[in-house]
Scaffold this active site. Structure first.
Site, mmCIF file in Angstrom:
data_model
loop_
_atom_site.group_PDB
_atom_site.id
_atom_site.type_symbol
_atom_site.label_atom_id
_atom_site.label_comp_id
_atom_site.label_asym_id
_atom_site.label_seq_id
_atom_site.Cartn_x
_atom_site.Cartn_y
_atom_site.Cartn_z
ATOM 1 C CD GLU A 28 24.699 46.461 -4.939
ATOM 2 O OE1 GLU A 28 23.578 46.414 -5.384
ATOM 3 O OE2 GLU A 28 25.235 47.459 -5.399
ATOM 4 N NE ARG A 55 11.599 42.616 -1.621
ATOM 5 C CZ ARG A 55 12.950 42.725 -1.892
ATOM 6 N NH1 ARG A 55 13.130 42.267 -2.818
ATOM 7 N NH2 ARG A 55 13.775 43.471 -1.259
ATOM 8 C CE LYS A 78 20.856 45.735 0.347
ATOM 9 N NZ LYS A 78 21.861 44.862 -0.294
#
Ligand code: ATP
Ligand code: MG
Length: 552
Positions: A32, A257, A267
């Site tokens: 994104e 992850r 982020k």
């Protein structure tokens, strides 16, 4: 490129090729564009591009730009740069926003099939109605609107007749499902926001859980690789693909992850560090962003090797940040020229060396790689040494310079401290030494031995340099994402994560270019900073010190 080793995702791909389910592997990396990429994304990039590569498949870079509020073209550009810098080439560049019309049609299809409805409940009410892990959800009073009414309302949502939050489109699945994701998830919301790609064309935007499977299916992605938090969404992913009657049926596969100690890796948090001025931008060398690591001096190889070492699995423990340092040290060991730099200068005058004379000494550029050749180092009557290589009243076992003691100057001569000059505050500002011409390095002198070897820089031609030394940005060891840490991560920001020193480097470094990397004798590996270096002053970022106790 680098091989990822065997892992469970690769096994699925092998099986799917062998069974004929697919004849080509297609993956995608779907960031994104709401921030810069970090080392965690590097892992996703390497898995997606790396696996497809191994099977001669394809990988798309797809911007998952369905949330205009937080997204920006600046992020799009940085992401492209970072993926390329890491060494990967995408087969196609796509924007999810280019599929908005297609997604809208699929939503209409769901409505027509009685599988989606427009809901007037507020966000708050929807949350309340959703229930919990232990209690079932409650159906919205708007759940049984007719297909005609839903079609009409959805079109009017698109036409901008309603304000933000007044209505949403929800999938009609099962409010009692043990999987909360299936309790009539919201699939479209109203947001009167200009989009970086589609401008003001749309005021309704699809939700991630609806958009993502459609994006994958539209692109014929075969294996949609994501992180384990999305495991519970897999049934919804499959529901969307099936009920929207997509021709392609991508398979979602989750892996653990990457987390690294002494940093944060989301982020949202990284943006907070930037916005609140804790760091100097997304590419601050202390940031775990790809651009920050590049600026600090990490190489793409070191990052790829690190990620490979962490492996592909379902688990997601935090990896020690020292392991990252280990890999950059390994990579630079044979690449970086050796040199000398003084970070904390103390002037030394060699009283018996002829005034005005400059002598050029020979040194290997990298003793581990003789092919890199030799360099010339000027030597004269005035040099700089490190302040802490001198002590007026040393403890025992101190083998560096002190009054009356002799040390070796790397690549040069033995010098002996004869006199200490101080300022009015008693601060040592200069040393007077003598040198012994017979002790010249490389001449095989065996007359006597000294215990200490120190580095130095010739003073009259030396180049001023700034050295930026970094410590971990976050003092806390790990980020495990618990609520408590969510609140407190800013409290763990290390106030001493940057130390700036003014010193000197060898004159032959005057022409150094941004991103040139060196190993400074005794100090570690440094990168010429691309942002702060000027014609008058070189700025070096320390990438990593020379030694670590870390073993892999
Ligand atoms: P963040 O939480 O840091 O904002 P994200 O998951 O929201 O990350 P996206 O831009 O949506 O970021 O991620 C693009 C891809 O990178 C996704 O497939 C995501 O799963 C993956 N990814 C993000 N963070 C990590 C990580 N720490 N380790 C491995 N993959 C990651
Ligand atoms: Mg995200």
């Amino acid at each position: 490129m680098d091989n990822l080793g065997s892992n469970f995702i690769k096994d699925v791909m092998i099986k799917d090729l062998e069974s004929g389910k697919h004849d080509k592997i297609i993956t995608r990396f779907p960031p994104e564009p709401n921030g810069y990429l970090h080392i965690g994304h590097a892992k996703s990039i390497i898995i997606n591009f790396g696996l497809a590569d191994e099977f001669n498949g394809k990988t798309n870079l797809r911007f998952d730009d369905t949330n205009p509020l937080k997204e920006d073209i600046e992020y799009v550009n940085s992401i492209k740069e970072d993926v390329k810098w890491l060494g990967f080439e995408w087969d196609n560049l796509f924007f999810a926003s280019d599929y908005f019309e297609e997604m809208y049609k699929r939503a209409v299809l769901l409505i027509k099939k009685g599988l989606a409805y427009v809901d007037d409940l507020s966000a708050e009410e929807i949350r309340e109605y959703r229930g919990t892990l232990t209690s079932p959800g409650k159906e919205s009073p708007y759940r049984d609107r007719s297909v005609e009414e839903n079609l009409d309302l959805f079109e009017r949502m698109r036409n901008g007749e309603f304000e933000n939050g007044k209505k949403v489109l929800r999938a009609k699945i099962d409010m009692k499902s043990p999987n909360i994701n299936l309790r009539d998830p919201v699939i479209y919301r109203i947001s009167h926001t200009t989009h970086h790609n589609t401008g003001d064309k749309w005021c309704i935007y699809p939700m991630y859980a609806f958009a993502h499977p459609l994006e994958d299916a539209i692109e014929d992605v075969t294996h949609s690789i994501c992180t384990v938090e999305f495991e519970d969404q897999r049934p919804l992913y499959n529901w969307v693909v099936e009920q929207c009657e997509m021709e392609s049926t991508p398979q979602q596969i989750e892996f653990g992850r990457l987390n690294v100690t002494n940093t944060v890796m989301s982020k949202r948090k990284l943006k907070q560090l930037v916005d609140e001025g804790f760091v100097d931008g997304w590419d601050d060398p202390r940031m775990p962003t790809i651009s920050g690591m590049r600026r600090k001096g990490f190489t793409p190889e070191s990052i790829r090797n690190f990620v490979r070492e962490t492996g592909v699995s379902k688990g997601s423990g935090a990896v020690d940040s020292q392991m990252l340092e280990h890999f950059v040290r390994e990579d630079l060991k044979l690449k970086a020229p050796r040199t000398m730099g003084i970070l904390n200068p103390l002037k030394v005058v060699i009283t018996n060396y002829p005034e005005g004379q400059i002598e050029l000494l020979d040194a290997e550029i990298n003793p581990e790689v003789p092919e890199m050749g030799m360099r010339k180092i000027p030597f004269s009557r005035e040099i700089y040494i490190e302040k802490d290589d001198f002590m007026e009243n040393p403890p025992s076992k101190y083998f560096r310079l002190f009054p009356g003691n002799e040390v070796r100057l790397k690549h040069a001569y033995f010098i002996k401290c004869e006199e200490v000059i101080k300022d009015i505050n008693g601060e040592v500002i200069e040393l007077r030494c003598t040198y012994d011409p017979l002790t010249k390095s490389g001449t095989g002198f065996t007359g006597r031995k000294v215990k200490g070897t120190i580095h130095w820089v010739e003073a009259t031609n030396s180049v001023p340099a700034e050295f930026r030394l970094y410590e971990p940005l976050i003092l806390d060891k790990t980020e495990d994402g618990t609520e408590e840490e969510e609140k407190s991560f800013l409290d763990n920001v290390n106030p001493d994560s940057l130390v700036v020193l003014q010193g000197f480097v060898e004159p032959n470094m005057r022409e150094s270019m941004p991103h040139d990397k060196f190993q400074f004798f005794r100090h570690g590996y440094f990168n010429v900073d691309p942002k702060h270096t000027t014609v008058d002053k070189l700025v070096f970022n320390r990438i990593v010190s020379l030694k670590s106790s870390f073993k892999i």
